[in-house]
Design a protein around this motif. Structure first.
Motif, PDB file in Angstrom:
ATOM      1  N   LEU A 259       0.722  -1.130  -0.064  1.00  0.00           N
ATOM      2  CA  LEU A 259      -0.019   0.359  -0.055  1.00  0.00           C
ATOM      3  C   LEU A 259       0.933   1.209  -0.018  1.00  0.00           C
ATOM      4  O   LEU A 259       0.649   2.396  -0.790  1.00  0.00           O
ATOM      5  N   LYS A 260       1.967   1.510   0.871  1.00  0.00           N
ATOM      6  CA  LYS A 260       2.718   2.397   0.832  1.00  0.00           C
ATOM      7  C   LYS A 260       3.419   2.718  -0.520  1.00  0.00           C
ATOM      8  O   LYS A 260       3.707   3.803  -1.065  1.00  0.00           O
ATOM      9  N   SER A 261       3.996   1.467  -1.189  1.00  0.00           N
ATOM     10  CA  SER A 261       4.614   1.721  -2.332  1.00  0.00           C
ATOM     11  C   SER A 261       3.619   2.182  -3.295  1.00  0.00           C
ATOM     12  O   SER A 261       4.093   3.222  -4.223  1.00  0.00           O
ATOM     13  N   LYS A 262       2.366   1.592  -3.448  1.00  0.00           N
ATOM     14  CA  LYS A 262       1.601   2.217  -4.285  1.00  0.00           C
ATOM     15  C   LYS A 262       1.194   3.807  -4.215  1.00  0.00           C
ATOM     16  O   LYS A 262       1.247   4.492  -5.128  1.00  0.00           O
ATOM     17  N   ALA A 263       1.045   4.033  -2.735  1.00  0.00           N
ATOM     18  CA  ALA A 263       0.833   5.395  -2.578  1.00  0.00           C
ATOM     19  C   ALA A 263       2.135   6.464  -3.313  1.00  0.00           C
ATOM     20  O   ALA A 263       1.824   7.538  -3.784  1.00  0.00           O
ATOM     21  N   ALA A 264       3.188   5.887  -2.929  1.00  0.00           N
ATOM     22  CA  ALA A 264       4.354   6.702  -3.536  1.00  0.00           C
ATOM     23  C   ALA A 264       4.357   6.931  -4.797  1.00  0.00           C
ATOM     24  O   ALA A 264       4.261   7.952  -5.260  1.00  0.00           O
ATOM     25  N   LEU A 265       3.852   5.762  -5.717  1.00  0.00           N
ATOM     26  CA  LEU A 265       4.047   5.750  -6.969  1.00  0.00           C
ATOM     27  C   LEU A 265       2.910   6.853  -7.548  1.00  0.00           C
ATOM     28  O   LEU A 265       3.093   7.532  -8.390  1.00  0.00           O
ATOM     29  N   GLU A 266       1.883   6.707  -6.804  1.00  0.00           N
ATOM     30  CA  GLU A 266       0.781   7.576  -7.341  1.00  0.00           C
ATOM     31  C   GLU A 266       1.042   8.956  -7.340  1.00  0.00           C
ATOM     32  O   GLU A 266       0.473   9.442  -7.844  1.00  0.00           O
ATOM     33  N   HIS A 267       1.925   9.366  -6.195  1.00  0.00           N
ATOM     34  CA  HIS A 267       2.463  10.810  -6.169  1.00  0.00           C
ATOM     35  C   HIS A 267       3.690  10.945  -6.843  1.00  0.00           C
ATOM     36  O   HIS A 267       4.133  12.190  -6.664  1.00  0.00           O
ATOM     37  N   GLY A 268       4.005  10.185  -7.688  1.00  0.00           N
ATOM     38  CA  GLY A 268       5.309  10.500  -8.441  1.00  0.00           C
ATOM     39  C   GLY A 268       6.679  10.445  -7.601  1.00  0.00           C
ATOM     40  O   GLY A 268       7.392  10.887  -7.896  1.00  0.00           O
ATOM     41  N   VAL A 269       6.648   9.718  -6.499  1.00  0.00           N
ATOM     42  CA  VAL A 269       7.811   9.386  -5.560  1.00  0.00           C
ATOM     43  C   VAL A 269       8.270   7.946  -5.836  1.00  0.00           C
ATOM     44  O   VAL A 269       7.387   6.997  -5.912  1.00  0.00           O
ATOM     45  N   THR A 270       9.173   7.727  -6.045  1.00  0.00           N
ATOM     46  CA  THR A 270      10.095   6.395  -6.162  1.00  0.00           C
ATOM     47  C   THR A 270      10.265   5.549  -5.182  1.00  0.00           C
ATOM     48  O   THR A 270      11.030   5.968  -4.286  1.00  0.00           O
TER      49      THR A 270
ATOM     50  N   GLY B 149       1.590  -2.545 -13.852  1.00  0.00           N
ATOM     51  CA  GLY B 149       1.667  -1.616 -14.890  1.00  0.00           C
ATOM     52  C   GLY B 149       2.618  -0.627 -14.765  1.00  0.00           C
ATOM     53  O   GLY B 149       2.814   0.133 -15.629  1.00  0.00           O
ATOM     54  N   SER B 150       3.624  -0.620 -13.701  1.00  0.00           N
ATOM     55  CA  SER B 150       4.320   0.355 -13.529  1.00  0.00           C
ATOM     56  C   SER B 150       5.660  -0.178 -13.184  1.00  0.00           C
ATOM     57  O   SER B 150       5.937  -1.525 -12.816  1.00  0.00           O
ATOM     58  N   ASP B 151       6.949   0.355 -13.770  1.00  0.00           N
ATOM     59  CA  ASP B 151       8.276  -0.202 -13.559  1.00  0.00           C
ATOM     60  C   ASP B 151       9.122   1.047 -12.926  1.00  0.00           C
ATOM     61  O   ASP B 151      10.513   0.908 -12.650  1.00  0.00           O
ATOM     62  N   ALA B 152       8.276   2.240 -12.157  1.00  0.00           N
ATOM     63  CA  ALA B 152       8.956   3.342 -11.859  1.00  0.00           C
ATOM     64  C   ALA B 152       9.369   3.051 -10.306  1.00  0.00           C
ATOM     65  O   ALA B 152       9.216   3.921  -9.501  1.00  0.00           O
ATOM     66  N   TYR B 153       9.838   1.811 -10.018  1.00  0.00           N
ATOM     67  CA  TYR B 153      10.514   1.359  -8.454  1.00  0.00           C
ATOM     68  C   TYR B 153      11.637   0.739  -8.699  1.00  0.00           C
ATOM     69  O   TYR B 153      12.285   0.155  -9.451  1.00  0.00           O
ATOM     70  N   VAL B 154      12.270   0.715  -7.436  1.00  0.00           N
ATOM     71  CA  VAL B 154      13.445   0.002  -7.159  1.00  0.00           C
ATOM     72  C   VAL B 154      13.359  -0.904  -6.074  1.00  0.00           C
ATOM     73  O   VAL B 154      12.484  -0.766  -5.210  1.00  0.00           O
TER      74      VAL B 154
ATOM     75  N   PRO C  52       8.931  -9.635 -19.366  1.00  0.00           N
ATOM     76  CA  PRO C  52      10.320  -9.294 -19.656  1.00  0.00           C
ATOM     77  C   PRO C  52      11.025  -7.868 -19.376  1.00  0.00           C
ATOM     78  O   PRO C  52      12.071  -7.634 -18.856  1.00  0.00           O
ATOM     79  N   ALA C  53      10.210  -6.921 -19.745  1.00  0.00           N
ATOM     80  CA  ALA C  53      10.654  -5.519 -19.986  1.00  0.00           C
ATOM     81  C   ALA C  53      10.583  -5.143 -18.417  1.00  0.00           C
ATOM     82  O   ALA C  53      11.583  -4.224 -18.202  1.00  0.00           O
ATOM     83  N   LEU C  54       9.894  -5.357 -17.697  1.00  0.00           N
ATOM     84  CA  LEU C  54      10.133  -5.082 -16.136  1.00  0.00           C
ATOM     85  C   LEU C  54      11.338  -5.853 -15.382  1.00  0.00           C
ATOM     86  O   LEU C  54      11.924  -4.691 -14.808  1.00  0.00           O
ATOM     87  N   ALA C  55      11.637  -6.763 -15.916  1.00  0.00           N
ATOM     88  CA  ALA C  55      12.745  -7.334 -15.397  1.00  0.00           C
ATOM     89  C   ALA C  55      14.287  -6.501 -15.506  1.00  0.00           C
ATOM     90  O   ALA C  55      15.042  -6.472 -14.988  1.00  0.00           O
ATOM     91  N   GLU C  56      14.040  -5.989 -16.982  1.00  0.00           N
ATOM     92  CA  GLU C  56      15.235  -5.520 -17.685  1.00  0.00           C
ATOM     93  C   GLU C  56      15.186  -4.200 -17.092  1.00  0.00           C
ATOM     94  O   GLU C  56      16.345  -3.606 -16.611  1.00  0.00           O
ATOM     95  N   LYS C  57      14.105  -3.374 -16.507  1.00  0.00           N
ATOM     96  CA  LYS C  57      14.166  -2.246 -16.224  1.00  0.00           C
ATOM     97  C   LYS C  57      14.582  -1.837 -14.804  1.00  0.00           C
ATOM     98  O   LYS C  57      15.144  -1.028 -14.277  1.00  0.00           O
ATOM     99  N   VAL C  58      13.656  -2.683 -14.042  1.00  0.00           N
ATOM    100  CA  VAL C  58      13.836  -2.485 -12.505  1.00  0.00           C
ATOM    101  C   VAL C  58      15.046  -2.815 -11.819  1.00  0.00           C
ATOM    102  O   VAL C  58      15.770  -3.730 -11.967  1.00  0.00           O
ATOM    103  N   ARG C  59      15.556  -1.850 -11.036  1.00  0.00           N
ATOM    104  CA  ARG C  59      16.778  -1.953 -10.377  1.00  0.00           C
ATOM    105  C   ARG C  59      16.876  -2.778  -9.138  1.00  0.00           C
ATOM    106  O   ARG C  59      15.706  -2.363  -8.312  1.00  0.00           O
ATOM    107  N   ILE C  60      17.812  -3.726  -8.685  1.00  0.00           N
ATOM    108  CA  ILE C  60      17.561  -4.324  -7.404  1.00  0.00           C
ATOM    109  C   ILE C  60      19.212  -4.018  -7.071  1.00  0.00           C
ATOM    110  O   ILE C  60      19.910  -4.420  -7.197  1.00  0.00           O
ATOM    111  N   LEU C  61      18.916  -3.526  -5.725  1.00  0.00           N
ATOM    112  CA  LEU C  61      20.166  -3.143  -4.939  1.00  0.00           C
ATOM    113  C   LEU C  61      20.213  -4.258  -3.639  1.00  0.00           C
ATOM    114  O   LEU C  61      19.399  -4.827  -3.390  1.00  0.00           O
ATOM    115  N   TYR C  62      21.575  -4.214  -3.493  1.00  0.00           N
ATOM    116  CA  TYR C  62      21.918  -5.187  -2.297  1.00  0.00           C
ATOM    117  C   TYR C  62      22.227  -4.392  -1.167  1.00  0.00           C
ATOM    118  O   TYR C  62      22.770  -3.330  -1.195  1.00  0.00           O
TER     119      TYR C  62
END
Ligand code: PEP
Length: 252
Positions: free
Chosen positions: A115-126, A160-165, A201-211
């Protein structure tokens, strides 16, 4: 090509009065190490009272600033919480979500993290969404199952979004000095990316995964050499701007 992102999580450390000198030292050290904005992103997740000042100073140097958590609602009677509207009003475009300390001490669940992640994305916060298993879960061979359960509601909520990390942070490696080996980290990252690939596949290419988990300047190179590791979320070692600058510079 995913641009590396190195995020520092100050947790409840440092002081408002130290923010200017931190940014100044980080800037000088990065210049000395020939860092440019083109090589990697730098993100500072600072305590809430520091956000405005940190954003003002950090943005001049090409660094981004993140909150360490947000509430899923835009406003209301939630004493002590901060909303994504408030971040936007401060010009803050990033937030951590679901850090293991939030899950452990503040009862955040996989569903509230979604829910928090969705709220962030809806307001343009990554959102930088943190997941990871405990030591007991790893020892019981449950790592994949835990990661799958943590990610499932997030993937549904963010469809539907790929604007997250994402940040893979094995709980047993956070603040303990124990880092996952390069191979252990890569294996978990590849599994997480396979979950993204199952969505698209496009999502997997785009989303960054940090360690994240006891990252230091001495272990960042090996981690960053792994194909599915796109950066780091750094706790303790980010409190010293000289050490943090080395981690950023060595991540190329
Ligand atoms: C963290 O706070 O996300 C973290 C990884 O901490 P540390 O680097 O101190 O293990």
């Amino acid at each position: 090509m995913r641009k590396p992102l190195i995020a520092g999580n100050w947790k409840m450390n440092l002081l408002y009065s130290k923010v200017p000198s931190y940014v100044e030292v980080l800037t000088k050290e990065l210049q000395a190490l020939h860092w440019t904005q083109a090589t990697s992103g730098v993100l500072l997740a600072v305590p809430s009272p520091f956000l405005g000042l940190a954003r003002e100073l950090a943005s001049k140097q090409g660094f981004s600033v993140a909150a360490q958590t947000i509430h899923e609602k835009s406003e209301g009677a939630f004493t002590g919480e901060i909303s994504v509207n408030m971040l936007k009003d401060l010009g803050v475009d990033w937030t951590l979500v679901g850090h293991s300390e939030r899950r452990q001490y503040y009862n955040e669940t996989n569903e509230s993290v979604a829910l928090k992640s969705k709220a962030a994305l809806e307001h343009g916060v990554t959102p930088v969404i943190c997941i990871g298993e405990t030591r007991a879960e790893r020892e019981a061979n449950q790592t994949h199952e835990v990661l799958r359960k943590q990610l499932a509601p997030v993937l549904t909520a963010l469809k539907g979004s790929d604007a997250y990390v994402l940040a893979y942070e094995p709980v047993w490696a956070i603040g303990t000095g124990l880092t996952a080996s390069d191979e252990q980290a890569q294996e978990a990252h590849a599994f997480i990316r396979s979950l993204l690939r199952a969505e698209s596949p496009a999502l997997a290419e785009k989303v960054r995964i940090l360690y994240g988990g006891s990252v230091k300047s001495s272990n960042i190179k090996g981690l960053m050499a792994q194909p599915d590791i796109d950066g780091a979320l750094v706790g303790g070692a980010s409190l010293d701007p000289t050490e943090f600058a080395k981690i950023v510079a060595f991540s190329r």
